[in-house]
Design a protein around this motif. Structure first.
Motif, PDB file in Angstrom:
ATOM      1  N   GLU A 227       0.634  -1.181   0.027  1.00  0.00           N
ATOM      2  CA  GLU A 227       0.023  -0.096  -0.083  1.00  0.00           C
ATOM      3  C   GLU A 227       0.853   1.367  -0.040  1.00  0.00           C
ATOM      4  O   GLU A 227       0.660   2.319  -0.659  1.00  0.00           O
ATOM      5  CB  GLU A 227      -0.992  -0.005   1.248  1.00  0.00           C
ATOM      6  N   ARG A 228       1.923   1.205   0.834  1.00  0.00           N
ATOM      7  CA  ARG A 228       2.710   2.509   0.906  1.00  0.00           C
ATOM      8  C   ARG A 228       3.672   2.911  -0.472  1.00  0.00           C
ATOM      9  O   ARG A 228       3.969   3.752  -0.604  1.00  0.00           O
ATOM     10  CB  ARG A 228       3.414   2.505   2.202  1.00  0.00           C
ATOM     11  N   ALA A 229       4.018   1.571  -1.259  1.00  0.00           N
ATOM     12  CA  ALA A 229       4.704   1.723  -2.101  1.00  0.00           C
ATOM     13  C   ALA A 229       3.909   2.597  -3.197  1.00  0.00           C
ATOM     14  O   ALA A 229       4.435   3.189  -4.271  1.00  0.00           O
ATOM     15  CB  ALA A 229       5.109   0.300  -2.852  1.00  0.00           C
ATOM     16  N   VAL A 230       2.503   2.346  -3.317  1.00  0.00           N
ATOM     17  CA  VAL A 230       1.645   3.047  -4.118  1.00  0.00           C
ATOM     18  C   VAL A 230       1.853   4.506  -3.829  1.00  0.00           C
ATOM     19  O   VAL A 230       1.981   5.531  -4.586  1.00  0.00           O
ATOM     20  CB  VAL A 230       0.193   2.773  -3.926  1.00  0.00           C
ATOM     21  N   VAL A 231       1.692   5.095  -2.556  1.00  0.00           N
ATOM     22  CA  VAL A 231       1.904   6.402  -1.983  1.00  0.00           C
ATOM     23  C   VAL A 231       3.317   6.966  -2.590  1.00  0.00           C
ATOM     24  O   VAL A 231       3.309   7.967  -2.980  1.00  0.00           O
ATOM     25  CB  VAL A 231       1.848   6.202  -0.389  1.00  0.00           C
ATOM     26  N   ALA A 232       4.323   6.162  -2.413  1.00  0.00           N
ATOM     27  CA  ALA A 232       5.548   6.745  -2.609  1.00  0.00           C
ATOM     28  C   ALA A 232       5.777   6.749  -4.103  1.00  0.00           C
ATOM     29  O   ALA A 232       6.344   7.848  -4.578  1.00  0.00           O
ATOM     30  CB  ALA A 232       6.740   5.748  -2.006  1.00  0.00           C
ATOM     31  N   THR A 233       5.207   6.111  -4.982  1.00  0.00           N
ATOM     32  CA  THR A 233       5.339   6.104  -6.416  1.00  0.00           C
ATOM     33  C   THR A 233       4.456   7.431  -6.857  1.00  0.00           C
ATOM     34  O   THR A 233       4.921   8.185  -7.862  1.00  0.00           O
ATOM     35  CB  THR A 233       4.517   4.897  -7.092  1.00  0.00           C
ATOM     36  N   LEU A 234       3.478   7.718  -5.948  1.00  0.00           N
ATOM     37  CA  LEU A 234       2.560   8.763  -6.599  1.00  0.00           C
ATOM     38  C   LEU A 234       2.932  10.146  -5.971  1.00  0.00           C
ATOM     39  O   LEU A 234       2.278  11.153  -6.157  1.00  0.00           O
ATOM     40  CB  LEU A 234       1.001   8.663  -6.075  1.00  0.00           C
ATOM     41  N   GLY A 235       4.129  10.027  -5.012  1.00  0.00           N
ATOM     42  CA  GLY A 235       4.665  11.357  -4.570  1.00  0.00           C
ATOM     43  C   GLY A 235       4.629  11.275  -3.248  1.00  0.00           C
ATOM     44  O   GLY A 235       5.233  12.378  -2.648  1.00  0.00           O
ATOM     45  N   GLY A 236       4.233  10.431  -2.401  1.00  0.00           N
ATOM     46  CA  GLY A 236       4.346  10.487  -1.141  1.00  0.00           C
ATOM     47  C   GLY A 236       3.650  11.371  -0.134  1.00  0.00           C
ATOM     48  O   GLY A 236       3.637  11.802   0.893  1.00  0.00           O
ATOM     49  N   LEU A 283       4.715  -4.916  -6.244  1.00  0.00           N
ATOM     50  CA  LEU A 283       3.445  -4.906  -6.437  1.00  0.00           C
ATOM     51  C   LEU A 283       2.624  -3.547  -6.249  1.00  0.00           C
ATOM     52  O   LEU A 283       1.908  -2.911  -7.344  1.00  0.00           O
ATOM     53  CB  LEU A 283       2.415  -5.797  -5.967  1.00  0.00           C
ATOM     54  N   GLY A 284       3.267  -2.775  -5.264  1.00  0.00           N
ATOM     55  CA  GLY A 284       2.721  -1.417  -5.101  1.00  0.00           C
ATOM     56  C   GLY A 284       3.132  -0.481  -5.998  1.00  0.00           C
ATOM     57  O   GLY A 284       2.627   0.481  -6.400  1.00  0.00           O
ATOM     58  N   LEU A 285       4.520  -0.715  -6.473  1.00  0.00           N
ATOM     59  CA  LEU A 285       5.152   0.088  -7.455  1.00  0.00           C
ATOM     60  C   LEU A 285       4.386   0.221  -8.666  1.00  0.00           C
ATOM     61  O   LEU A 285       4.281   0.868  -9.418  1.00  0.00           O
ATOM     62  CB  LEU A 285       6.617  -0.209  -7.492  1.00  0.00           C
ATOM     63  N   GLU A 286       4.041  -1.197  -9.189  1.00  0.00           N
ATOM     64  CA  GLU A 286       3.345  -1.423 -10.442  1.00  0.00           C
ATOM     65  C   GLU A 286       2.135  -0.780 -10.623  1.00  0.00           C
ATOM     66  O   GLU A 286       1.831  -0.213 -11.404  1.00  0.00           O
ATOM     67  CB  GLU A 286       3.300  -3.054 -10.619  1.00  0.00           C
ATOM     68  N   ALA A 287       1.432  -0.935  -9.500  1.00  0.00           N
ATOM     69  CA  ALA A 287      -0.079  -0.138  -9.240  1.00  0.00           C
ATOM     70  C   ALA A 287       0.286   1.199  -9.315  1.00  0.00           C
ATOM     71  O   ALA A 287      -0.546   1.883 -10.263  1.00  0.00           O
ATOM     72  CB  ALA A 287      -0.586  -0.435  -8.026  1.00  0.00           C
ATOM     73  N   GLY A 288       1.115   1.857  -8.743  1.00  0.00           N
ATOM     74  CA  GLY A 288       1.125   3.206  -8.668  1.00  0.00           C
ATOM     75  C   GLY A 288       1.571   3.742 -10.146  1.00  0.00           C
ATOM     76  O   GLY A 288       1.201   4.993 -10.631  1.00  0.00           O
ATOM     77  N   GLU A 289       2.586   3.082 -10.643  1.00  0.00           N
ATOM     78  CA  GLU A 289       3.144   3.446 -12.105  1.00  0.00           C
ATOM     79  C   GLU A 289       1.925   3.403 -13.110  1.00  0.00           C
ATOM     80  O   GLU A 289       1.903   4.363 -14.108  1.00  0.00           O
ATOM     81  CB  GLU A 289       4.497   2.694 -12.291  1.00  0.00           C
ATOM     82  N   SER A 290       1.182   2.136 -13.063  1.00  0.00           N
ATOM     83  CA  SER A 290       0.162   2.239 -13.781  1.00  0.00           C
ATOM     84  C   SER A 290      -1.016   3.155 -13.489  1.00  0.00           C
ATOM     85  O   SER A 290      -1.545   4.013 -14.725  1.00  0.00           O
ATOM     86  CB  SER A 290      -0.566   1.071 -13.860  1.00  0.00           C
ATOM     87  N   ILE A 291      -1.398   3.742 -12.615  1.00  0.00           N
ATOM     88  CA  ILE A 291      -2.236   4.682 -12.256  1.00  0.00           C
ATOM     89  C   ILE A 291      -1.387   6.061 -12.791  1.00  0.00           C
ATOM     90  O   ILE A 291      -2.191   6.682 -13.416  1.00  0.00           O
ATOM     91  CB  ILE A 291      -2.290   4.999 -10.651  1.00  0.00           C
ATOM     92  N   LEU A 292      -0.386   6.432 -12.634  1.00  0.00           N
ATOM     93  CA  LEU A 292       0.120   7.706 -13.139  1.00  0.00           C
ATOM     94  C   LEU A 292       0.170   7.438 -14.690  1.00  0.00           C
ATOM     95  O   LEU A 292      -0.322   8.598 -15.182  1.00  0.00           O
ATOM     96  CB  LEU A 292       1.692   7.613 -12.880  1.00  0.00           C
TER      97      LEU A 292
END
Length: 305
Positions: A227-236, A283-292
């Motif tokens: 979950e927090r990897a998504v936060v970090a990928t989108l800018g924290g 997995l969080g990084l993957e989800a975050g990058e895809s959202i971006l």
């Protein structure tokens, strides 16, 4: 002596006492002392969190106490913690997760479908606001701040028709509730780390880190890593209308559901990814990058500064 820094709110004190009790259980001969502190997030209640610096304003005084060696451990709600700790500090262990859901609370038991157009719903969270308006655009979201008791009081006094609060906090305080409705997927996804208590200490304090290690929960650690990897990928930025929930099945497979909305709920980008729990952060990084890549950058660019 182990010194635990905490906010002064009833919920924060409960959470810190919980960590203290766990330390006492593992180290009965060790003296534990609580250091209650006031934070800017607790003091400034007439402006939204986004206006005064995001959820990180609940942490800064506790982190100062760690850095100046006034405390050994700070206890936080993980959903309030930015993606990166300040230099010299680190998150040590995450405790077993409580209920991650949001609760819809009314004095008379009416559901969102049963409230009339223009009914006032109180919440301090852009994430809750955006997901609620996305489903119920006729409701009027009212920003409210303060303790659980304060926000519940606005509902029971009729100043708002409903409030949305984290289930875990209400359960931990044993708050008496006559009517409640759990808001969950697919319409509502919680904040990354919701329901999780986390400890923070100085990065070079290996002794304290070792003392805390038995308190950690491996399942929760993997969930929040995703979950927090998504936060970090989108800018924290804790001010984003960002939701994420990771769950682990009996076979060690992790499923992550992440969603970024515009504050008005009109735009939303979401992704569901699945993989081995050992790859939680990836997995969080993957989800975050895809959202971006699929509209998230545009939503973030339009958010208030």
């Amino acid at each position: 002596m182990i010194r635990l820094a905490t906010r002064k709110s009833p919920l924060a004190l409960w959470q810190t006492e919980y960590v203290a009790d766990e330390l006492r259980r593992h180290y009965p001969e060790t003296s534990i002392e609580l250091l209650p502190l006031s934070t800017r997030g607790d003091e400034v209640l007439d402006r939204s969190l986004s206006e005064i610096g995001g959820k990180g304003v609940f942490l800064k005084e506790l982190e100062r106490a760690l850095l100046e060696n006034e405390a050994d451990i700070a206890v936080h709600s993980l959903k309030d913690v930015p993606a990166e700790s300040p230099p010299g500090l680190k998150l040590s262990v995450v405790m077993p997760r409580g209920d991650w859901a949001d609760w819809w609370l009314t004095a008379d038991g009416r559901t969102p479908d049963e409230l009339p157009s223009g009914a006032r719903v109180g919440t301090s969270s852009l994430r809750r606001q955006s997901q609620l308006i996305r489903q119920y655009p006729d409701l009027d979201v009212v920003p409210i701040r303060g303790s659980v008791q304060t926000r519940m009081g606005l509902m029971t006094s009729g100043q708002v028709d409903a409030v949305i609060l984290a289930a875990a906090g209400l359960q931990r305080l044993a708050f008496p509730l006559e009517h409640r409705l759990a808001l969950g997927p697919p319409a509502f996804i919680p904040s990354p780390g919701q329901g999780v208590i986390v400890t923070q200490c100085r990065a070079d304090d290996e002794h304290t880190q070792q003392l805390l290690a038995p308190l950690g929960c491996p399942d929760t650690a993997d969930q929040v890593a995703a979950e927090r990897a998504v936060v970090a990928t989108l800018g924290g930025d804790c001010r984003m209308p960002l939701a994420a929930l990771a769950q682990i099945d009996g076979k060690g497979r992790l499923t992550l559901h992440a969603r970024l909305c515009s504050p008005d709920g009109r735009l939303a980008v979401e992704r569901v990814v699945e993989g081995d729990r050992q790859d939680a952060e990836a997995l969080g990084l993957e989800a975050g990058e895809s959202i971006l890549e699929h509209g998230g950058r545009e939503i973030i660019a339009a958010l208030p500064a």
